[in-house]
Design an enzyme around this catalytic site. Structure first.
Site, PDB file in Angstrom:
ATOM      1  N   LYS A  43       0.832  -1.206   0.000  1.00  0.00           N
ATOM      2  CA  LYS A  43       0.000   0.000   0.000  1.00  0.00           C
ATOM      3  C   LYS A  43       0.865   1.254   0.000  1.00  0.00           C
ATOM      4  O   LYS A  43       0.619   2.208  -0.740  1.00  0.00           O
ATOM      5  CB  LYS A  43      -0.922  -0.008   1.210  1.00  0.00           C
ATOM      6  CG  LYS A  43      -1.992   1.061   1.195  1.00  0.00           C
ATOM      7  CD  LYS A  43      -2.951   0.875   2.358  1.00  0.00           C
ATOM      8  CE  LYS A  43      -3.713  -0.424   2.232  1.00  0.00           C
ATOM      9  NZ  LYS A  43      -4.553  -0.748   3.400  1.00  0.00           N
ATOM     10  N   ARG A  68      -3.801   2.850   8.385  1.00  0.00           N
ATOM     11  CA  ARG A  68      -4.025   1.598   7.654  1.00  0.00           C
ATOM     12  C   ARG A  68      -2.765   0.742   7.662  1.00  0.00           C
ATOM     13  O   ARG A  68      -1.655   1.250   7.748  1.00  0.00           O
ATOM     14  CB  ARG A  68      -4.411   1.887   6.192  1.00  0.00           C
ATOM     15  CG  ARG A  68      -5.686   2.685   6.002  1.00  0.00           C
ATOM     16  CD  ARG A  68      -5.820   3.097   4.545  1.00  0.00           C
ATOM     17  NE  ARG A  68      -6.997   3.904   4.304  1.00  0.00           N
ATOM     18  CZ  ARG A  68      -8.061   3.518   3.605  1.00  0.00           C
ATOM     19  NH1 ARG A  68      -8.095   2.311   3.080  1.00  0.00           N
ATOM     20  NH2 ARG A  68      -9.085   4.314   3.420  1.00  0.00           N
ATOM     21  N   GLY A  76      -7.803  -7.336   3.587  1.00  0.00           N
ATOM     22  CA  GLY A  76      -8.708  -7.400   4.721  1.00  0.00           C
ATOM     23  C   GLY A  76      -8.197  -8.136   5.932  1.00  0.00           C
ATOM     24  O   GLY A  76      -8.910  -8.250   6.927  1.00  0.00           O
ATOM     25  N   MET A 109      -5.658  -7.350   7.914  1.00  0.00           N
ATOM     26  CA  MET A 109      -5.199  -6.488   9.000  1.00  0.00           C
ATOM     27  C   MET A 109      -6.138  -5.291   9.119  1.00  0.00           C
ATOM     28  O   MET A 109      -7.101  -5.173   8.375  1.00  0.00           O
ATOM     29  CB  MET A 109      -3.745  -6.088   8.768  1.00  0.00           C
ATOM     30  CG  MET A 109      -2.798  -7.268   8.931  1.00  0.00           C
ATOM     31  SD  MET A 109      -1.088  -6.885   8.531  1.00  0.00           S
ATOM     32  CE  MET A 109      -1.157  -6.726   6.749  1.00  0.00           C
ATOM     33  N   ARG A 138      -3.234  -2.019  -6.155  1.00  0.00           N
ATOM     34  CA  ARG A 138      -2.491  -3.279  -6.084  1.00  0.00           C
ATOM     35  C   ARG A 138      -2.939  -4.149  -7.248  1.00  0.00           C
ATOM     36  O   ARG A 138      -3.998  -3.927  -7.835  1.00  0.00           O
ATOM     37  CB  ARG A 138      -2.751  -3.990  -4.765  1.00  0.00           C
ATOM     38  CG  ARG A 138      -4.205  -4.339  -4.511  1.00  0.00           C
ATOM     39  CD  ARG A 138      -4.440  -4.769  -3.080  1.00  0.00           C
ATOM     40  NE  ARG A 138      -5.861  -4.946  -2.782  1.00  0.00           N
ATOM     41  CZ  ARG A 138      -6.369  -4.945  -1.561  1.00  0.00           C
ATOM     42  NH1 ARG A 138      -5.586  -4.762  -0.529  1.00  0.00           N
ATOM     43  NH2 ARG A 138      -7.652  -5.127  -1.357  1.00  0.00           N
ATOM     44  N   HIS A 179     -16.014  -8.914   0.501  1.00  0.00           N
ATOM     45  CA  HIS A 179     -14.924  -9.693   1.092  1.00  0.00           C
ATOM     46  C   HIS A 179     -15.039 -11.178   0.760  1.00  0.00           C
ATOM     47  O   HIS A 179     -14.082 -11.832   0.353  1.00  0.00           O
ATOM     48  CB  HIS A 179     -14.916  -9.477   2.609  1.00  0.00           C
ATOM     49  CG  HIS A 179     -13.938 -10.343   3.336  1.00  0.00           C
ATOM     50  ND1 HIS A 179     -14.306 -11.491   3.996  1.00  0.00           N
ATOM     51  CD2 HIS A 179     -12.594 -10.242   3.472  1.00  0.00           C
ATOM     52  CE1 HIS A 179     -13.240 -12.038   4.525  1.00  0.00           C
ATOM     53  NE2 HIS A 179     -12.189 -11.311   4.235  1.00  0.00           N
ATOM     54  N   ARG A 184      -2.342 -49.427 -15.142  1.00  0.00           N
ATOM     55  CA  ARG A 184      -2.204 -50.505 -14.169  1.00  0.00           C
ATOM     56  C   ARG A 184      -3.227 -51.597 -14.459  1.00  0.00           C
ATOM     57  O   ARG A 184      -4.438 -51.376 -14.298  1.00  0.00           O
ATOM     58  CB  ARG A 184      -2.385 -49.946 -12.757  1.00  0.00           C
ATOM     59  CG  ARG A 184      -1.289 -48.989 -12.341  1.00  0.00           C
ATOM     60  CD  ARG A 184      -1.709 -47.999 -11.286  1.00  0.00           C
ATOM     61  NE  ARG A 184      -2.557 -46.957 -11.864  1.00  0.00           N
ATOM     62  CZ  ARG A 184      -2.620 -45.697 -11.408  1.00  0.00           C
ATOM     63  NH1 ARG A 184      -1.880 -45.331 -10.386  1.00  0.00           N
ATOM     64  NH2 ARG A 184      -3.418 -44.828 -11.974  1.00  0.00           N
ATOM     65  N   SER A 216      11.119 -46.038 -15.330  1.00  0.00           N
ATOM     66  CA  SER A 216      10.074 -45.160 -14.811  1.00  0.00           C
ATOM     67  C   SER A 216      10.131 -45.222 -13.288  1.00  0.00           C
ATOM     68  O   SER A 216       9.981 -46.296 -12.705  1.00  0.00           O
ATOM     69  CB  SER A 216       8.685 -45.594 -15.301  1.00  0.00           C
ATOM     70  OG  SER A 216       7.693 -44.704 -14.827  1.00  0.00           O
ATOM     71  N   ASN A 218       6.280 -43.215  -5.304  1.00  0.00           N
ATOM     72  CA  ASN A 218       5.556 -43.519  -4.066  1.00  0.00           C
ATOM     73  C   ASN A 218       6.234 -44.677  -3.323  1.00  0.00           C
ATOM     74  O   ASN A 218       6.550 -44.580  -2.133  1.00  0.00           O
ATOM     75  CB  ASN A 218       4.100 -43.869  -4.368  1.00  0.00           C
ATOM     76  CG  ASN A 218       3.338 -42.714  -4.970  1.00  0.00           C
ATOM     77  OD1 ASN A 218       3.651 -41.565  -4.720  1.00  0.00           O
ATOM     78  ND2 ASN A 218       2.345 -43.021  -5.781  1.00  0.00           N
ATOM     79  N   CYS A 278       6.282 -41.998 -12.771  1.00  0.00           N
ATOM     80  CA  CYS A 278       4.877 -42.389 -12.892  1.00  0.00           C
ATOM     81  C   CYS A 278       4.167 -42.372 -11.543  1.00  0.00           C
ATOM     82  O   CYS A 278       3.019 -42.789 -11.441  1.00  0.00           O
ATOM     83  CB  CYS A 278       4.739 -43.763 -13.544  1.00  0.00           C
ATOM     84  SG  CYS A 278       5.450 -45.114 -12.585  1.00  0.00           S
ATOM     85  N   TYR A 312      10.034 -37.183 -18.820  1.00  0.00           N
ATOM     86  CA  TYR A 312       8.611 -36.885 -18.664  1.00  0.00           C
ATOM     87  C   TYR A 312       8.170 -37.121 -17.227  1.00  0.00           C
ATOM     88  O   TYR A 312       8.850 -37.782 -16.444  1.00  0.00           O
ATOM     89  CB  TYR A 312       7.764 -37.742 -19.618  1.00  0.00           C
ATOM     90  CG  TYR A 312       7.768 -39.223 -19.323  1.00  0.00           C
ATOM     91  CD1 TYR A 312       6.881 -39.781 -18.407  1.00  0.00           C
ATOM     92  CD2 TYR A 312       8.650 -40.083 -19.981  1.00  0.00           C
ATOM     93  CE1 TYR A 312       6.887 -41.146 -18.132  1.00  0.00           C
ATOM     94  CE2 TYR A 312       8.663 -41.444 -19.719  1.00  0.00           C
ATOM     95  CZ  TYR A 312       7.785 -41.966 -18.790  1.00  0.00           C
ATOM     96  OH  TYR A 312       7.785 -43.306 -18.513  1.00  0.00           O
TER      97      TYR A 312
END
Length: 891
Positions: free
Chosen positions: A36, A105, A114, A116, A353, A469, A576, A782, A786, A848, A868
């Protein structure tokens, strides 16, 4: 008290001054003066009408966070700044005859709309209010400003519940016969404010254990500290927690400015978005309130008019607002959110802004600005976030479904969501923590509601507009919202009373259809969107041109592949086979029988049936992905996942229900203590070579039939999972090769038309460390990130959630390792890449795992040289964007 290291604590603006430019650029200005403060310096530098003022730096805000107070030397600098304002306005702070009022402000480095606090009309006392009335020859205006100030100061600085002030205001309105609604706040006579309302306000302050400051200087000192303190409010902390790029130790700046009055005659206050923040259309959107002050527009608590009505009421001011807005947009090369006040027909600029916007608007604006010559394609791609791409793919209510529309809203965001009504932040947080879908329902939202808005699935309000808001929160955070619903929200009794008498209570299920601005009873069926908008397709095509990393998809059905192809997937990185079996009851039964039957002949018959069905499935998928690679993983899960649980069979025996004892015994033979590290993946093929033959034969037959019968170019690739040894691949390759050769001979095809490509997953540390050996026999790698994460850390992704939460809380780990790649896993990947490409420089390597949809992990994939990534569904669009951004960051 320790002194502050920053030599200069205050920077002035207005009256020909813009001292912030001494800092050496707008980036530094934002760091020191906040967003600001920076915009006010820019306004002043351009010669626009800016109420004079000064900014207290973010260094003071940081000091306050550490010390709990402002530095002693600040008082002299504030006095210096106030003298600057007095000199320009020719008014005096605290004067009875010619009073100067100011606003106080906040202003963080990064916009936190909004979150603060703000105090307006500061400097009014029993004496100065009379001077204000005389100066403007308008006693109602003066006392209206005074009641606004006392209420604002009481809420922000003294932290008294605003509803208590509102209750007193409504009582006086009722006594005066004035309709109880925020729009009538300014209609109270000065006499009623002076004799009834202000005494009630001051009595309320006293009853809450406070003493209202009697001098303007005391008011100013307390307000400045309160704004610094608001950085640590619950709503601000929650906002930053969701945006880690905003650091807790930054603190806020404070802006002190001369007041300009929208509550005078021929005056008002407004907010302008220089383009439509919902659709992105190149037309300004203005919310203007005649006779109001800024907070009334921002909160959405009071009625506003839009640009056409503003033009009719104040044509000259409206024309200036639109003109300046377009100039600032061109100058800033972005859509601007600009706050202004009209005082007596003259426009004053208060803030500027980059505007918050919906994802749809963000993408359209970025693409349109390239066409307009304001920004480059590179800048457009870097401007859009992955979250915005995901928001584009918002749900909608099934148009063919029969639904009961029970309410209509005047304004909304986009999308559709089902959820349960809650009426306060506490219940919203609690319901979300249980996995529920809270719809936070309020008369209107304020920034105090943000802790409950953040976890909410949707927002429903009685009041509000497109610029309120709640609307801004929904549009910027991808939430579904309906505002100004046709009914009354009774927060005290936790119910919504619609205009037709329908009553909705806490816990009731509803559907918010923001696309059509309607409220639907119960859970309406939702469907995903048709796809990316034209602007999004254009932007992602630019990202593709910059990207080195390609994007495939994880998909197990023709429908999933079709969807991913529409999102721009360049192939399938993981199909799969087990998912196809597990999702079909008939196939599950066939496979269970294959496992449990004892004679080779019976087993072979079941496998033949499965092979025919698998061939058809794969044929449909290869047809959809014609001309693109499709990596098909051979069966991966342990055998027990296809069988009844031994516990269930045992219970049946005990209860006397019909169950063969030998079936229980047979199933128990396949039980394992740790099946995820047991008889699965390549080990299934080694112990059951007929399984490998069946799968390979089905894959190659499906491809051959498409080539011969439909002249379609197809590119199947077979992937062997859970490999740790070169010898495991060598055991399986002859089986696959034999089926491949049979199909080539059967259909009269050459290896050029149907390639027999076999690769492996790297999902075990041993495989990563033996990658040079595996690359001698595998055509591609690949990373199954996980499982690689599980086996690297010994974490079970299904069971470790609570432990990870504790680890993060104690600072032992800085991320969810199943969401973002850990450095240790990244290092194993780098080793595998180096070893594998040392043997075969052309070795194709990808990811993958679902890490392929995480922006940070995509950047890692780009950096370490993968070919990839392969995420599922909407992750395809995200990965395309981030792949382009990663390449641009290198440039």
């Amino acid at each position: 008290m320790a002194a502050i290291s920053q030599a200069r604590l205050v920077y002035r603006f207005g009256g020909g001054l813009s001292e912030g430019y001494s800092l050496g650029g707008t980036t530094k200005m934002a760091e020191v003066l906040g967003g600001k403060g920076k915009s006010l310096q820019e306004y002043a530098h351009q010669g626009l009408n800016v109420p004079p003022g000064f900014t207290i730096t973010t260094d003071v805000g940081s000091y306050w966070l550490k010390q709990g107070q402002v530095p002693a030397e600040l008082a002299a600098d504030v006095s210096f700044g106030m003298t600057h304002i007095e000199g320009i306005t020719q008014r005096n702070f605290g004067s009875v005859e010619n009073p100067l009022l100011v606003s106080v402000r906040s202003g963080g480095r990064v916009s936190m709309p909004g979150m603060m606090d703000t105090v307006l009309n500061l400097g009014l006392t029993e004496e100065t209010v009379e001077g204000l009335a005389t100066m403007f020859k308008n006693r109602p205006f003066a006392f209206d400003s005074y009641r606004r100030f006392v209420e604002s100061f009481g809420k922000v600085v003294l932290e008294i519940d605003g509803k208590l002030f509102r209750g007193q205001l409504d009582l006086v309105k009722a006594d005066e016969g004035i309709r109880i609604h925020p729009d009538t706040d300014g209609k109270l006579p000065a006499e009623a404010i002076e004799s009834q309302l202000l005494p009630a306000f001051f009595e309320l302050v006293t009853s809450q254990g406070h003493q209202f400051p009697v001098t303007p200087q005391q008011q100013l000192d307390q307000a400045i500290e309160a704004v610094f303190r608001s950085w640590m409010s619950e709503k601000a902390i929650t906002y930053r927690a969701l945006r880690p790029e905003i650091k807790d130790d930054w603190g806020t700046a404070v802006n002190v400015q001369a007041m300009v009055y929208g509550n005078l005659p021929n005056s008002g206050t407004g907010v302008m978005m220089t383009r439509n923040d919902t659709t992105g259309a190149n037309r300004p959107v203005i919310s203007f309130r005649e006779g109001g002050q800024g907070e009334e527009v921002v909160s959405g608590s009071h009625s506003t008019v839009y640009l056409p009505q503003f033009r009719k009421k104040m044509p000259s001011a409206a024309a200036e607002v639109v003109r300046v807005g377009k100039e600032q947009e061109i100058r800033g090369k972005n859509m601007q959110d600009m706050e202004f006040t009209v005082e007596g027909g003259r426009v004053w600029w208060l803030q500027m802004r980059d505007g918050k916007r919906t994802a749809r608007a963000a993408v359209k604006i970025a693409v349109d600005m390239v066409k307009d010559g304001l920004i480059t394609k590179e800048e457009a791609v870097q401007r859009i976030t992955p979250e915005q791409i995901l928001q584009l793919l918002a749900a909608r209510v099934d148009p063919d479904a029969e639904v009961e529309i029970i309410g209509k809203a005047a304004a909304s965001s986009l999308g559709a969501v089902c959820g349960q009504l809650v009426f306060n932040s506490k219940d919203s947080i609690a319901l979300a923590a249980k996995g529920g879908k809270p719809i936070l329902t309020r008369v209107e939202t304020s920034t105090d509601d943000y802790p409950g808005m953040a976890p909410a699935s949707g927002i429903l309000t009685q009041e509000g507009s497109e610029g309120c808001h709640a609307a801004i929160v929904c549009k910027s955070e991808g939430k579904v919202g309906l505002f100004s619903i046709n009914g009354t929200v009774d927060e005290a009794n936790e119910q919504v009373i619609l205009d037709d008498g329908t009553i909705l209570k806490k816990g009731d299920w509803v559907t918010l259809d923001a696309n059509n601005k309607v409220l639907i009873k119960g859970e309406a069926p939702l469907v995903p969107p048709k796809g990316l908008t034209p602007s999004a397709r254009t932007l992602l095509s630019w990202a593709d041109k910059f990207a080195r990393l390609k994007v495939r998809t994880n998909a197990d059905t023709p429908e999933q592949m079709e969807y991913a192809r529409k999102l721009g997937a360049k192939g399938v990185g993981l199909k799969r086979i087990e998912h196809w079996i597990q999702e079909d009851a008939e196939l599950r039964q066939l496979f269970k029988e294959y496992i449990l039957l004892k004679t080779p002949q019976a087993k072979a018959r079941r496998l033949l049936t499965i092979r025919r069905k698998l061939k058809k499935n794969i044929k449909d998928e290869l047809r959809i992905m014609k001309g693109k690679p499709v990596v098909i993983r051979l069966l991966d899960p342990p055998i027990h996942e296809f069988l009844p649980r031994p516990e269930a069979l045992y219970e049946q025996l005990l209860s006397g229900r019909r169950t063969r004892r030998d079936l229980l015994d047979r199933v128990k033979k396949f039980s394992e203590g740790n099946p995820m590290l047991g008889h699965r993946g390549v080990r299934l093929g080694i112990t059951n070579p007929e399984l490998t033959r069946m799968q390979a034969g089905a894959i190659y037959e499906a491809a051959a039939e498409l080539i011969k019968e439909e002249n379609i170019r197809v590119m199947p690739e077979i992937m062997i999972p859970v490999v740790s040894l070169k010898s495991e691949i060598e055991d399986q390759q002859p089986l696959i090769e034999e089926e491949y050769r049979k199909v080539l001979d059967q259909f009269g095809l050459t290896p050029r038309r149907l390639k027999g490509i076999v690769g492996t997953m790297i999902e075990l540390p041993a495989a990563a460390l033996a990658a040079d050996q595996l690359a001698e026999v595998a055509r591609f790698f690949s990373f199954g990130t996980n499982d690689l994460t599980q086996t690297t850390f010994g974490f079970s992704r299904d069971d470790v959630a609570k432990l990870l939460a504790l680890y993060r809380e104690k600072g032992l780990i800085d991320r969810d390792p199943f969401e973002t790649l850990m450095p240790e896993v990244e290092r194993l990947m780098e080793i595998a890449i180096e070893l594998g490409r040392g043997v075969n420089p052309d070795l194709e390597i990808g990811i993958c795992g679902e890490h392929g949809r995480d922006p940070a992990s995509i950047r890692i994939a780009h950096r370490i040289g993968l070919d990839y990534v392969s995420p599922s569904r909407e992750g395809v669009a995200v990965a395309r964007l981030v792949a382009g951004q990663a390449a641009l960051e290198d440039m």
